[in-house]
Design an enzyme around this catalytic site. Structure first.
Site, mmCIF file in Angstrom:
data_model
loop_
_atom_site.group_PDB
_atom_site.id
_atom_site.type_symbol
_atom_site.label_atom_id
_atom_site.label_comp_id
_atom_site.label_asym_id
_atom_site.label_seq_id
_atom_site.Cartn_x
_atom_site.Cartn_y
_atom_site.Cartn_z
ATOM 1 N N HIS A 139 0.839 -1.202 0.000
ATOM 2 C CA HIS A 139 0.000 0.000 0.000
ATOM 3 C C HIS A 139 0.871 1.248 0.000
ATOM 4 O O HIS A 139 1.908 1.296 0.664
ATOM 5 C CB HIS A 139 -0.962 0.005 1.191
ATOM 6 C CG HIS A 139 -0.299 0.096 2.529
ATOM 7 N ND1 HIS A 139 -0.020 1.294 3.156
ATOM 8 C CD2 HIS A 139 0.131 -0.868 3.378
ATOM 9 C CE1 HIS A 139 0.545 1.071 4.321
ATOM 10 N NE2 HIS A 139 0.663 -0.238 4.484
ATOM 11 N N ASP A 151 6.456 1.570 6.428
ATOM 12 C CA ASP A 151 5.030 1.255 6.345
ATOM 13 C C ASP A 151 4.333 2.226 5.404
ATOM 14 O O ASP A 151 3.758 3.216 5.850
ATOM 15 C CB ASP A 151 4.401 1.313 7.736
ATOM 16 C CG ASP A 151 2.958 0.859 7.754
ATOM 17 O OD1 ASP A 151 2.556 0.115 6.841
ATOM 18 O OD2 ASP A 151 2.231 1.262 8.673
ATOM 19 N N GLU A 183 -4.987 1.416 2.946
ATOM 20 C CA GLU A 183 -4.783 0.295 3.865
ATOM 21 C C GLU A 183 -4.796 0.744 5.314
ATOM 22 O O GLU A 183 -5.313 0.035 6.188
ATOM 23 C CB GLU A 183 -3.453 -0.395 3.537
ATOM 24 C CG GLU A 183 -3.212 -1.714 4.265
ATOM 25 C CD GLU A 183 -2.532 -1.557 5.622
ATOM 26 O OE1 GLU A 183 -2.435 -2.558 6.347
ATOM 27 O OE2 GLU A 183 -2.095 -0.437 5.950
ATOM 28 N N GLU A 209 4.556 -5.687 3.908
ATOM 29 C CA GLU A 209 4.084 -4.786 4.956
ATOM 30 C C GLU A 209 5.244 -4.267 5.790
ATOM 31 O O GLU A 209 6.377 -4.713 5.654
ATOM 32 C CB GLU A 209 3.078 -5.500 5.868
ATOM 33 C CG GLU A 209 1.630 -5.137 5.609
ATOM 34 C CD GLU A 209 1.308 -3.678 5.916
ATOM 35 O OE1 GLU A 209 2.158 -2.966 6.467
ATOM 36 O OE2 GLU A 209 0.193 -3.244 5.595
#
Length: 898
Positions: A139, A151, A183, A209
């Site tokens: 994401h 992240d 996300e 992730e």
């Protein structure tokens, strides 16, 4: 003493050889585990990937915070889209789709969502288009309080490299890339992907992730054995994974979520999560930036290297498709190899050893006893002795049985003492400095390890006061302790097999190995006893001279170390028997030693493998849990885990404790005192490991009242808030937080200068006559995220202009929901939403969210200002750092009733 004697002493079960081997093995294991837990260097051969370009992409993606509800998010979207269009230009089998058409609705237990996606999709057609393809996901949005380097900027930069690689090296199967948005606002981008036709092309996935600030990426969890095989060293140079993290997710121990759950629950795909997990104190904070990432470019390369290897397997190997293999068990060894097998295979292995192991050992022990008895008869020459009951009564009166009892009981006493002392140390941490593991987990682990060693060593070296008959000879002590330890692991293995089979838990693989190696060690000891030449009183290797029975019973009164002959009787041999009652080696005062060589084989079998697995698991567990304390996780989980790992690391040494040098215990005592004193006295937070607190401002637009709220650990929250000028002198309203268990929220009214700007909300709600239906019309201002909180549950909703119905597998629960979240891909949207309710009345609040602030939007045009958060960034102590409490840093709301 000749050379041969020195060589014999060097390999005998004596203090110096045993201590040397034990210290060497433990040091080698601990050092190796610590070294291999660090990031490896980046190689010169990057195998078709471009690390320099990837790092440049990362700096662009993570230049500033870019949540879905921000203008910076649009900038990142455009950058990624341009990069992909350039990378795929000229390749007719590569397709890029800017997905601004996929909309959807879905629900969870507590709320429902309507979301308009802005995912960027890429499809690289494989040579074999008839076979199912593989999905690769990351994401590109971040949270409002972090630039999102790990992240999930590294995940996106990695996917950009994979797209370029597979465009130039066309895969066998079709590759689909979902670089999704939303996300962080609870997996919305993955849900939107399920609305796109390309989601039907794949049967397996890899999700990238970042739940920390870098380090080595971990195989977080996997659906089955098949996708885990893609992480083996055949494909991934430095595999890193452990089934413990997968079990933790499945049991709800890890309170987090990734796109993995959407792909599994929504499409039934097989796949895996690959994620960073170390340094959680900087996760979702301003320190999740390129310049603060643990390992920097090496961390990025670690994810790229792993993703390339896994993707290659998913797109070419038949072993990771088709037969799923059931629930997996997997763990890596020093980051060089990944061991993987189905849970069903481990259960079968356990059952075999639970049944066969005790039977085999019982037979070996029986053979040994029979052999000893026969030798005694041969040595006795057929002369009569006292009867069985007479001998038993004589032994009882002389307390000879106490020595034998203590030989077998000392393991259990040592275990009980060790557990008791570990509990006391845990309680000490919980009462004196419960958060010290946040920054000093290795010191905490060292204190537990040293205490476990001390208690194990001391109890195993307590002599029996009645031990005058050799019942505590070292070889016998070792063999007795090995059997007790085997029985202990057998009990644990039995329980683990039942639990593992019922709940699909694979983390008990250590017990399977431990019981197996102990079986081998016990069997070798019994076989060695059968092969050795025994005397009536003990093993010949202990230095005792053989006597016939009549002579043996005339020995009473001899002093140790005195050479003498027995008085002649009718059973005395014609040739005299000079006897010296000494320790092995032939000289008075020398220590009693064991059989030559066998102890070393038993040590190598029963100790290193178990300690390696436990040590790796201990580091993984601490790294993953130590900084979850700021999220409200119970501290007893961290300290209990460290204590358990310490006991498991020391227990394999118990059978050999009787031959460990006391100076090692002195060192352990010093380490225990120093590490515990440090851990109990030092402040638990630092700039390197800051305490995470959670910020939000709430604005009651009806009453025009603003409240600043900060949530954090109750022991340090007020101390952190005291550093903020706006909180000085202001009355604090502190209550336990319902949303974050274990934490406390303190709120106060800020001065007008710290109230947020451009917070406006207009709405209208009406009721449909004759129906239990209400219509909401909500006008946003400089936001694209609003929500409705209901005091009464609603059972259906419909957004005008949106898709009909709710996504399969994520339907509204029967009891309804009390919150509806609305996400628009456009700014300043006017929402029209119909909802159905059970009763006649409907009350609640309409709210909108804002996430942009001046310092986080440099270079991006935005009107929103949140000066209260700027104050937090400026004045919060260096040992604390702020993160978001919810999707919006500011929430403005108005009440409604219809």
């Amino acid at each position: 003493m000749g050379i041969v004697d020195y060589l014999v002493a060097a390999v005998s079960f004596r203090t110096l050889p045993t201590t040397f081997v034990a210290v060497l093995v433990y040091l080698a294991i601990f050092i190796s585990v610590l070294i291999t837990d660090e990031l490896p260097a980046t190689p010169k051969d990057q195998r078709g990937l471009n690390l320099t370009q990837a790092y440049s992409d990362l700096r662009q993606i993570a230049a500033r915070p870019h949540p879905y509800n921000s203008h910076a998010n649009d900038v990142v979207h455009d950058f990624i889209l341009t990069r992909l269009q350039d990378a795929t230009a000229g390749y007719d089998y590569a397709h890029v789709f800017d997905d601004k058409v996929s909309n959807g609705s879905w629900s969870s237990r507590n709320n429902s969502v309507y979301f308009e996606g802005t995912n960027i999709l890429v499809k690289v057609d494989g040579h074999d288009a008839d076979k199912s393809g593989a999905l690769f996901s990351a994401h590109y949005d971040s949270v409002s309080t972090a630039p999102g380097a790990t992240d999930d900027g590294m995940g996106v930069a990695t996917l950009l490299q994979l797209v370029e690689y597979y465009v130039k090296h066309r895969p066998q199967r079709t590759a689909v890339f979902n670089i999704n948005n939303g996300e962080e606002d609870w997996l919305n981008g993955a849900h939107a992907f399920l609305e796109h036709p390309w989601s039907n092309l794949t049967d397996t996935f890899l999700n990238l992730e970042g739940a920390s600030s870098g380090g080595r990426p971990l195989l977080f969890r996997a659906t089955a054995t098949a996708p885990v095989r893609a992480f083996r060293e055949k494909y991934v140079t430095h595999p890193h994974g452990n089934v413990l993290s997968s079990d933790a997710f499945a049991r709800g121990v890890v309170r987090s979520g990734t796109d993995y759950s959407v792909y599994v629950d929504g499409r039934g795909m097989d796949g895996a999560d690959l994620a960073f997990y170390k340094g959680r104190s900087r996760y979702h904070t301003r320190y999740d930036a390129v310049q603060y990432t643990d390992g920097g470019v090496r961390s990025l390369w670690a994810m790229m290297e792993a993703a390339q290897g896994v993707s290659g397997a998913l797109l070419s190997s038949e072993a990771v498709h088709g037969d799923k293999g059931g629930a997996p068990v997997y763990f890596d060894l020093f980051g060089q190899a990944l061991i993987v097998f189905p849970l069903s295979a481990m259960i079968t292995f356990n059952i075999v050893f639970l049944v066969v192991g005790p039977i085999m050992l019982a037979l070996l022990v029986t053979f040994d006893i029979v052999a000893r008895h026969r030798r005694q008869e041969m040595i006795g020459g057929g002369y009569e002795e006292q009867g069985f009951f007479a001998r038993a009564w004589t032994s009882f009166k002389s307390f000879r049985w106490v020595g034998g009892f203590w030989k077998h009981a000392k393991f259990w006493v040592a275990l009980a003492v060790t557990v008791g002392l570990q509990v006391l140390l845990c309680v000490g941490y919980l009462y004196i400095n419960p958060l010290i593991a946040y920054s000093s987990s290795h010191i905490v682990l060292l204190s537990f390890l040293s205490l476990a060693y001390l208690s194990t060593y001391l109890v195993h070296n307590i002599p029996s006061p009645t031990d005058t008959y050799g019942s505590h000879l070292p070889e016998q002590q070792k063999q007795a302790a090995l059997f007790q330890l085997y029985f202990f692991t057998w009990i644990l293995l039995l329980a683990a097999t039942v639990v593992g089979a019922k709940l699909s838990v694979g983390s008990f693989y250590i017990l399977s190995l431990w019981n197996a190696v102990l079986f081998a060690a016990c069997a070798i000891g019994s076989i060695a006893g059968l092969l050795s030449s025994h005397t009536v009183e003990g093993d010949a290797s202990y230095g005792s001279r053989r006597r016939i029975r009549g002579v043996r019973y005339d020995r009473e009164g001899e002093e140790e170390g005195v050479e003498s002959e027995t008085a002649p009787t009718e059973v005395t041999p014609l040739i005299a028997q000079p006897i010296t009652v000494v320790a092995p080696g032939g000289k008075e005062g020398e220590e009693v030693s064991g059989a030559i060589g066998w102890w070393f084989v038993q040590f190598v079998l029963s100790v290193p493998a178990v300690v390696i697995l436990v040590s790796q698991l201990a580091l993984l567990m601490l790294a993953a849990t130590e900084q979850t304390l700021a999220d409200g996780s119970p501290a007893v989980t961290v300290y209990g885990g460290a204590s358990l790992m310490s006991v498991l690391a020391i227990l394999p040494l118990a059978p050999f404790a009787c031959k460990l040098h006391r100076r090692v215990a002195y060192v352990a005592l010093v380490v225990l005192i120093a590490s515990t004193a440090y851990a109990w006295l030092v402040f638990p937070f630092s700039e390197r490991a800051p305490l995470k607190v959670f910020f939000q401002q709430q604005v009651d637009l009806d009453a025009n009242i603003t409240e600043t709220r900060i949530t954090g650990h109750p022991a340090y929250l007020r101390q952190a808030i005291a550093a903020l000028p706006s909180a000085g002198g202001a009355p604090l309203n502190c209550t336990a937080d319902d949303a974050k268990a274990g934490l406390q929220t303190c709120g106060w009214t800020p001065p007008p200068a710290l109230e947020p700007s451009v917070i406006a909300l207009d709405f209208n709600v009406s009721r449909s006559e004759g129906q239990n239906q209400a219509r909401f019309e909500i006008a946003e201002t400089d936001t694209r995220a609003c929500r409705v909180y209901f005091d009464q549950a609603v059972t259906r909703f419909q957004v005008h202009g949106g898709t009909e119905g709710v996504q399969k597998g994520f339907e509204i629960p029967e009891e309804g929901v009390r919150e509806l979240r609305l996400w628009s891909r456009t700014w300043d949207r006017t929402w029209v939403v119909d909802v159905d309710r059970e009763g006649s009345a409907l009350t609640g609040r309409v709210a909108c969210e804002w996430s942009e602030y001046a310092s986080g939007s440099l270079g991006v045009e935005t009107r929103t200002r949140i000066p209260a958060y700027e104050e937090v960034l400026t004045f919060l102590p260096s040992w604390a750092v702020a993160s978001k409490f919810a999707d919006g840093l500011v929430e403005g709301y108005k009440a409604f009733a219809v």
